[in-house]
Design an enzyme around this catalytic site. Sequence first.
Site, mmCIF file in Angstrom:
data_model
loop_
_atom_site.group_PDB
_atom_site.id
_atom_site.type_symbol
_atom_site.label_atom_id
_atom_site.label_comp_id
_atom_site.label_asym_id
_atom_site.label_seq_id
_atom_site.Cartn_x
_atom_site.Cartn_y
_atom_site.Cartn_z
ATOM 1 C CG HIS A 4 -2.275 -0.850 1.289
ATOM 2 N ND1 HIS A 4 -1.398 -2.309 2.144
ATOM 3 C CD2 HIS A 4 -3.047 -1.587 0.952
ATOM 4 C CE1 HIS A 4 -2.258 -3.210 1.878
ATOM 5 N NE2 HIS A 4 -3.472 -2.596 0.595
ATOM 6 N NE ARG A 43 -6.125 0.666 -0.840
ATOM 7 C CZ ARG A 43 -7.218 -0.457 -0.964
ATOM 8 N NH1 ARG A 43 -8.279 0.084 -0.699
ATOM 9 N NH2 ARG A 43 -6.921 -1.394 -1.959
ATOM 10 N N GLY A 89 -3.716 12.964 15.865
ATOM 11 C CA GLY A 89 -4.956 13.253 15.207
ATOM 12 C C GLY A 89 -5.962 14.045 16.013
ATOM 13 C CB THR A 90 -9.257 15.028 15.398
ATOM 14 O OG1 THR A 90 -10.140 14.265 15.071
ATOM 15 C CG2 THR A 90 -9.101 16.445 15.125
ATOM 16 C CG MET A 180 -11.824 6.507 16.329
ATOM 17 S SD MET A 180 -13.127 6.144 15.027
ATOM 18 C CE MET A 180 -13.951 5.396 14.517
ATOM 19 C CG ASP A 204 -16.042 15.202 18.591
ATOM 20 O OD1 ASP A 204 -15.042 15.756 18.079
ATOM 21 O OD2 ASP A 204 -16.205 15.122 19.208
HETATM 22 N N1 HPA Z 1 -14.865 9.457 18.402
HETATM 23 C C1 HPA Z 1 -14.005 9.043 17.685
HETATM 24 N N2 HPA Z 1 -13.356 9.533 17.486
HETATM 25 C C2 HPA Z 1 -13.212 10.431 17.652
HETATM 26 C C3 HPA Z 1 -14.640 11.222 17.812
HETATM 27 C C4 HPA Z 1 -15.077 10.556 18.545
HETATM 28 O O1 HPA Z 1 -15.963 10.915 18.762
HETATM 29 N N3 HPA Z 1 -14.283 12.981 17.808
HETATM 30 C C5 HPA Z 1 -12.919 12.789 16.883
HETATM 31 N N4 HPA Z 1 -11.967 12.002 16.651
#
Ligand code: HPA
Length: 232
Positions: A4, A43, A89-90, A180, A204
């Site tokens: 990949h 990809r 990441g977030t 995740m 968030d």
């Molecule tokens: N859930 C999973 N992963 C995330 C979230 C969430 O609410 N916000 C940012 N990444």
Amino acid sequence: MSLHIAAKKGEIAETVLLPGDPLRAKWIAETFLEDPICYNEIRGMLGYTGIYGGKRVSVQGSGMGIPSSLIYCHELITAYGVKNLIRVGTAGSYQKEVKIRDIVLAMAASTTSSINHSKFKHANYAPTASFELFMKAVQYAKDHQIPITAGNVLSSDVFYADDPESYKLWAAYNVLCVEMEAAGLYTLAAKHGVRALAILTISDSLVTGKGASPEERETGFSEMVRIAMGTL
Ligand code: HPA
């Protein structure tokens, strides 16, 4: 080249930053790196190598969730000899004290994924960050007065939970936020004797239901990338 990733041997640095979004990888490369060269477009999962502070570093998009990110991490480690994998990441906050734009270092990652449950025959493995990368990130943040929080995070297999209250159990056990990928990354790194760390910006909050504005996302992301680069 691996299945990949199109890079030739030697085209990927020993340290790789891993945003989920390939366009974030492009943005990081173009914003922070000198002479970035794109080594992967398979990809659309863009990967770049360039120079930061005189040192070679790569940035590779990894997709969303443990299965996607582990394809890239496995190939980076086994085909390209990568030694330091830093997820940038977030995450969604589980605690009212952990606010939008806060930066969280994942010391450990709990998970709803079954990867380790089946691997360890239904016993529980505790995926943990590299102490060395973690300490470097903490030191960099301290030296540059960037506030950080650190603790246990949840690597969830689902973004859209059936039960919107289900986060409360994790929150009660002091899990700071949800993302995740980290639990998969930490387990894979341990298996191969390499270093891994997840640095997260809160985008968030499950507690308040609020989300970051596009500007807040960008500034938060920049600080997080600076901390990641600070481990070089
Ligand atoms: N859930 C999973 N992963 C995330 C979230 C969430 O609410 N916000 C940012 N990444």
